[in-house]
Enzyme design. Structure first.
Site, short mmCIF file in Angstrom:
data_model
loop_
_atom_site.label_atom_id
_atom_site.label_comp_id
_atom_site.label_asym_id
_atom_site.label_seq_id
_atom_site.Cartn_x
_atom_site.Cartn_y
_atom_site.Cartn_z
N ILE A 15 0.96 -1.36 -0.06
CA ILE A 15 -0.10 0.11 -0.10
C ILE A 15 0.67 1.38 0.01
CG2 ILE A 15 -1.57 1.29 1.30
CD1 ILE A 15 -2.70 -1.46 2.19
N ASP A 34 11.38 3.21 4.26
CA ASP A 34 11.13 2.01 4.78
C ASP A 34 12.61 1.43 5.27
OD1 ASP A 34 8.97 -0.05 3.22
OD2 ASP A 34 10.68 -1.09 4.56
N ASN A 84 2.19 4.51 7.12
CA ASN A 84 1.66 3.49 6.66
C ASN A 84 2.48 2.14 7.09
OD1 ASN A 84 0.55 1.75 4.10
ND2 ASN A 84 2.73 1.59 3.95
N TYR A 148 -2.28 -6.81 16.87
CA TYR A 148 -2.47 -6.35 15.78
C TYR A 148 -3.56 -5.27 15.66
CZ TYR A 148 -2.96 -5.25 10.74
OH TYR A 148 -2.98 -4.61 9.54
N VAL A 181 -6.09 -6.67 1.47
CA VAL A 181 -5.32 -6.37 0.31
C VAL A 181 -4.39 -7.23 0.06
CG1 VAL A 181 -3.96 -4.60 -1.11
CG2 VAL A 181 -5.79 -3.94 0.28
#
Ligand code: NAD
Length: 251
Positions: A15, A34, A84, A148, A181
């Protein structure tokens, strides 16, 4: 007019990568962050002109500060921060060790707090936007998601705290809750049974695409959403609005 700059975390794939790509298509510059440098290099090459790689770990206070400083050094400003980067670890409560719990919280919750805090001075200058990625797992509880789901529910509340406190600086804060996704993260924890059950329970009867999530993210960061803050938007094919769902009733 000066080009806008988005700092997108977890941009090496999934994503985050789709979001970085869409920002570039919309004329923004992108600081793509990242912790996986091996994956980020080729990803930023693919993104092409306007994207710059930042190899940092959002769960570290020092690295979060360094990442924001590096983005400003490169581009001079930050107009949107997309938090994200995330990790998934599904397991029963009794088997979720404190280490597993902390690993999930460190990226999914601490990372959002740390990156946002580091970016506030820059966002004040641009009257910019914070966009946090939670999940449908943060909107309602389900099995195996003690760490989570709790981390994502906390991100939803953190977003509202940010909107409440930062509105006076013109900073907006919104949250996107993706449904399933087919990314590396999801495929590592979604068995075929889970995939089938999602298809049954989701009114649109399918997984979403990275691009469909990115469209909502980029919209909420843009001036088109200039009067939207403190909101939680599920991009989930209708999963959340239908509750737990009774597939038998849909047959
Ligand atoms: P992904 O695993 O494909 O990509 C996540 C990226 O984040 C990876 O490149 C990874 O290296 C990076 N990352 C992880 N921890 C990091 C850290 N501490 N610092 C810097 N980078 C880090 O995952 P995805 O599916 O694209 O997920 C993106 C976000 O969307 C996550 O927050 C996830 O929880 C959320 N989400 C995904 C789904 C889904 O079904 N894929 C559903 C709901 C929510």
């Amino acid at each position: 007019m000066e080009q806008k700059v988005a700092l997108v975390t977890g941009a090496a794939r999934g994503i985050g990568f789709a979001t970085a790509k869409l920002f570039l298509e919309e004329g923004w510059l992108v600081a793509a962050l990242d912790r996986d440098g091996d994956a980020l290099g080729p990803a930023v090459d693919e993104l092409g002109q306007g994207a710059s790689a930042l190899v940092h770990d959002v769960s570290s206070p020092d690295q979060a500060q360094a990442a924001v400083a590096a983005a400003i050094e490169k581009f001079g400003r930050i107009d949107a921060l997309v938090n994200n980067a995330g990790v998934a670890d599904f397991g029963p409560i009794e088997e979720t060790t404190f280490d597993r719990w902390r690993t999930v919280m460190a990226t999914n919750l601490d990372g959002v707090f740390l990156m946002s805090q580091a970016a506030i001075p820059a966002l004040k200058k641009t009257r910019g936007a914070l966009l946090n990625i939670a999940s449908i797992s943060g909107l309602r509880a389900s099995t195996l998601r003690v760490a989570y789901g709790t981390s994502k529910a906390a991100v939803i509340h953190l977003t509202k705290q940010q909107a409440a406190e930062l509105g006076e600086y013109g900073i907006r804060a919104n949250c996107v809750c993706p449904g399933p996704v087919r990314t590396k993260l999801a495929m590592a924890v979604h068995t075929q049974d889970i995939i089938d059950a999602y298809h049954d329970a989701i009114p649109l009867n399918r997984y979403g695409s990275e691009r469909e999530i990115a469209e909502v993210i980029v919209f909420l960061c843009s001036d088109k959403a200039s009067y939207v803050t403190g909101q939680v938007v599920a991009s989930d094919g209708g999963f959340e609005s239908t509750g737990v769902g009774l597939p038998a009733l849909r047959k």
